[in-house]
Design a protein around this motif. Structure first.
Motif, PDB file in Angstrom:
ATOM      1  N   CYS A 312     -21.008 -42.320 -14.403  1.00 48.83           N
ATOM      2  CA  CYS A 312     -22.092 -41.296 -13.732  1.00 48.83           C
ATOM      3  C   CYS A 312     -23.021 -41.734 -12.601  1.00 48.83           C
ATOM      4  O   CYS A 312     -23.689 -41.168 -11.881  1.00 48.83           O
ATOM      5  CB  CYS A 312     -23.218 -40.912 -14.829  1.00 48.83           C
ATOM      6  SG  CYS A 312     -24.424 -41.901 -15.451  1.00 48.83           S
ATOM      7  N   GLY A 313     -22.782 -42.992 -12.352  1.00 41.34           N
ATOM      8  CA  GLY A 313     -23.407 -43.712 -11.314  1.00 41.34           C
ATOM      9  C   GLY A 313     -25.155 -44.279 -11.657  1.00 41.34           C
ATOM     10  O   GLY A 313     -25.703 -45.159 -10.887  1.00 41.34           O
ATOM     11  N   ARG A 314     -25.565 -44.152 -12.870  1.00 35.43           N
ATOM     12  CA  ARG A 314     -26.670 -44.570 -13.330  1.00 35.43           C
ATOM     13  C   ARG A 314     -26.525 -46.214 -13.498  1.00 35.43           C
ATOM     14  O   ARG A 314     -25.551 -46.509 -14.194  1.00 35.43           O
ATOM     15  CB  ARG A 314     -27.241 -43.805 -14.543  1.00 35.43           C
ATOM     16  CG  ARG A 314     -27.679 -42.363 -14.398  1.00 35.43           C
ATOM     17  CD  ARG A 314     -28.084 -41.651 -15.572  1.00 35.43           C
ATOM     18  NE  ARG A 314     -28.458 -40.292 -15.196  1.00 35.43           N
ATOM     19  CZ  ARG A 314     -27.569 -39.331 -15.135  1.00 35.43           C
ATOM     20  NH1 ARG A 314     -26.340 -39.512 -15.306  1.00 35.43           N
ATOM     21  NH2 ARG A 314     -28.075 -38.030 -14.792  1.00 35.43           N
ATOM     22  N   THR A 315     -27.656 -46.908 -13.543  1.00 30.82           N
ATOM     23  CA  THR A 315     -27.533 -48.244 -13.559  1.00 30.82           C
ATOM     24  C   THR A 315     -28.500 -48.754 -14.856  1.00 30.82           C
ATOM     25  O   THR A 315     -28.578 -49.726 -15.085  1.00 30.82           O
ATOM     26  CB  THR A 315     -28.123 -48.952 -12.337  1.00 30.82           C
ATOM     27  OG1 THR A 315     -29.411 -48.465 -12.198  1.00 30.82           O
ATOM     28  CG2 THR A 315     -27.431 -48.765 -11.325  1.00 30.82           C
ATOM     29  N   THR A 316     -29.108 -47.698 -15.533  1.00 35.57           N
ATOM     30  CA  THR A 316     -29.925 -48.186 -16.461  1.00 35.57           C
ATOM     31  C   THR A 316     -29.074 -48.601 -17.860  1.00 35.57           C
ATOM     32  O   THR A 316     -28.095 -48.220 -17.919  1.00 35.57           O
ATOM     33  CB  THR A 316     -30.662 -46.895 -16.971  1.00 35.57           C
ATOM     34  OG1 THR A 316     -30.099 -45.753 -16.989  1.00 35.57           O
ATOM     35  CG2 THR A 316     -32.068 -46.579 -16.071  1.00 35.57           C
ATOM     36  N   VAL A 317     -29.753 -49.657 -18.663  1.00 39.61           N
ATOM     37  CA  VAL A 317     -29.112 -50.070 -19.693  1.00 39.61           C
ATOM     38  C   VAL A 317     -28.656 -48.865 -20.763  1.00 39.61           C
ATOM     39  O   VAL A 317     -29.376 -47.997 -21.014  1.00 39.61           O
ATOM     40  CB  VAL A 317     -29.960 -50.885 -20.576  1.00 39.61           C
ATOM     41  CG1 VAL A 317     -31.445 -50.514 -21.049  1.00 39.61           C
ATOM     42  CG2 VAL A 317     -29.415 -51.949 -21.527  1.00 39.61           C
ATOM     43  N   LYS A 318     -27.581 -49.013 -21.420  1.00 38.89           N
ATOM     44  CA  LYS A 318     -27.087 -48.177 -22.438  1.00 38.89           C
ATOM     45  C   LYS A 318     -27.226 -48.549 -23.558  1.00 38.89           C
ATOM     46  O   LYS A 318     -26.838 -49.684 -24.411  1.00 38.89           O
ATOM     47  CB  LYS A 318     -25.528 -47.653 -22.018  1.00 38.89           C
ATOM     48  CG  LYS A 318     -25.799 -46.575 -20.828  1.00 38.89           C
ATOM     49  CD  LYS A 318     -24.305 -46.112 -20.748  1.00 38.89           C
ATOM     50  CE  LYS A 318     -23.245 -47.128 -20.421  1.00 38.89           C
ATOM     51  NZ  LYS A 318     -22.197 -46.474 -20.084  1.00 38.89           N
ATOM     52  N   MET A 319     -27.886 -47.722 -24.687  1.00 39.12           N
ATOM     53  CA  MET A 319     -27.845 -48.091 -26.061  1.00 39.12           C
ATOM     54  C   MET A 319     -26.570 -47.524 -26.826  1.00 39.12           C
ATOM     55  O   MET A 319     -26.350 -46.330 -26.432  1.00 39.12           O
ATOM     56  CB  MET A 319     -29.134 -47.770 -26.839  1.00 39.12           C
ATOM     57  CG  MET A 319     -29.304 -46.411 -26.878  1.00 39.12           C
ATOM     58  SD  MET A 319     -31.157 -46.028 -27.499  1.00 39.12           S
ATOM     59  CE  MET A 319     -30.807 -45.959 -29.284  1.00 39.12           C
ATOM     60  N   ASP A 320     -26.042 -48.137 -27.688  1.00 36.33           N
ATOM     61  CA  ASP A 320     -24.868 -47.608 -28.671  1.00 36.33           C
ATOM     62  C   ASP A 320     -25.538 -46.481 -29.715  1.00 36.33           C
ATOM     63  O   ASP A 320     -26.687 -46.594 -29.679  1.00 36.33           O
ATOM     64  CB  ASP A 320     -24.139 -48.697 -29.390  1.00 36.33           C
ATOM     65  CG  ASP A 320     -22.702 -48.250 -29.904  1.00 36.33           C
ATOM     66  OD1 ASP A 320     -22.486 -47.182 -29.500  1.00 36.33           O
ATOM     67  OD2 ASP A 320     -22.324 -48.987 -30.352  1.00 36.33           O
TER      68      ASP A 320
END
Length: 432
Positions: A312-320
């Protein structure tokens, strides 16, 4: 579309610089304004000036839910009551409720992070958002409401319950986004079929579901029945409510608004930090809350963090996806069991409905687990031997998933209670 491209697509170095500035400021702010933190920091021989890097956050003691309960109701507020414009509270079903206070700026922040979340689900100006989260002291309803208004969408504040009315509104108003718990979404799908409403009248394109644990299998079931994108939203009362994190259409994890909430993962038993990708307990620090800053709050939610580049282009960390809670996992015959693993195993077998209940008992000094599962109408009207075969398949699937033999009981379609809010699926009836 991305609601705040600058914040959500910020380069990592730039974000880390911003986080450090905000962390230093919020720790000093909490120390100077909240007696609890002044005392807690002093006991740990920690000073706000000790924060030189983001890694220094590990020098700060954790905040636990019990701490927030001890200062009930307003002991964690950092501003005079005259500056608080709204309060919310946990249900208090497991003890003293936790009360949180918001300043006007906090409400704006809440609307901002939920606006990001709803935009990830494809919502925008002109969309009609049917908000099935409860309004009132629970944060779900108003959190989504503020975010929806910020993006210029039309909000239908129908709250939880009134299932027939929900279906009527969905069909007559042309709802495009549904927000509620995933278990209630399934209930609505059932009701839709029972009412005989043509699926052509349903215009839903996405659902923003949260406030309880749910699995990929349940996502598939909701998407199949409603023909929408089912996306996970994460939040908790102690931090701000919904909007802490949200899945985008890539469905590969929930983006944390980490310019406002600093995440860590720790081992629940040792409290030591865990590396990226490893499952542990999520710890959150509010970086910009005014009314009630919360530093290193142990959420008890089990997940992992990854920093893969998102489509999506977002650079924020992702949580499972949350797979359990460190304080609500079951220990059965010495084996740790997360209910989500049982759900995943059950839903891997065809012929059942996504409605079940888990009962843990200790009849003869030995733990026993019984799982009651609804079967589909077709299976229920089938021959007994087919039912018996299905039961054995389910027991085998659960055994392989959790390493324990359980008793599976098949029950009639629609015989288990439905929930309009958070579904209660685990009943630990042992006298421990």
């Amino acid at each position: 579309m991305i609601w705040d491209k600058k914040a959500e697509c910020m380069p990592a170095k730039e974000r880390e610089k911003l986080q450090l500035e905000r962390l230093q400021a919020i720790v000093r702010y909490a120390y100077e304004r909240v007696p609890f933190y002044k005392k807690r920091f002093a006991a740990a021989k920690f000073k706000p000036s000790d924060i030189k890097t983001l890694g220094d956050i590990r020098k700060i003691p954790f905040t636990e839910k019990a701490d927030l309960r001890e200062v009930y109701p307003f002991g964690m507020f950092a501003v005079p009551q005259s500056e608080i414009v709204e309060v919310h509270s946990s249900s208090g079903t497991t003890g003293t409720p936790v009360v949180v206070g918001y300043t006007r700026n906090d409400i704006d922040l809440w609307g901002e992070v939920v606006a990001r979340a709803l935009t990830m689900a494809g919502a925008g100006r002109g969309d009609l958002i049917q908000n099935g989260y409860g309004y009132g002291l629970f944060t779900g309803g108003l959190g989504v409401h503020y975010g929806a208004q910020k993006i210029g969408a039309v909000v239908v504040p129908i709250s939880a319950g009134q299932t027939k009315r929900q279906i009527q509104v969905m069909a007559d108003f042309g709802t495009t986004i549904l927000t509620c718990t995933p278990s209630y979404a399934l209930y609505l799908a059932e009701a839709l079929e029972e009412e005989g409403v043509s699926k052509k009248k349903i215009k839903l394109k996405a659902g923003v579901f949260g406030a309880e644990m749910w699995t990929e299998r349940m996502r598939n079931e909701i998407e199949k029945r409603f023909k929408l994108h089912a996306l996970n939203i994460y939040g908790l009362t102690e931090i701000i409510g919904p909007g802490v994190a949200q899945e985008c259409m890539a469905k590969t994890g929930s983006h944390i608004a980490e310019d406002h909430f600093f995440p860590e993962i720790i081992a629940p038993d040792t409290r030591e930090p865990l590396p990226e990708g490893e499952k542990g307990e999520l710890v959150l620090t509010t970086l910009t809350r005014e009314g009630m800053p919360v530093i290193r709050f142990r959420t008890k939610d089990i997940t992992s963090l990854t920093r893969d580049v998102c489509d999506c282009g977002r650079t924020t960390v992702k949580m499972d996806r949350i797979t359990g809670r460190s304080d609500d996992m079951l220990k059965v015959r010495g084996v740790i069991v997360f209910p989500s693993k049982i759900e995943k195993a059950l839903l891997s077998v065809k012929g059942i409905e996504p409605h079940y209940q888990i009962f843990v008992t200790r009849p003869h000094h030995l733990d026993e687990v019984e799982v009651k599962v609804e079967v589909s109408k077709k299976v229920f009207s089938d021959e007994v031997r087919h039912m018996e075969e299905l039961r054995r398949k389910l027991e085998k699937a659960v055994d392989e998933a959790i390493g324990l033999r359980v008793k599976v009981t098949l029950v009639e379609p629609k015989s288990l209670p439905r929930s309009e809010g958070k579904a209660k699926r685990v009943f630990d009836q042992r006298q421990l």
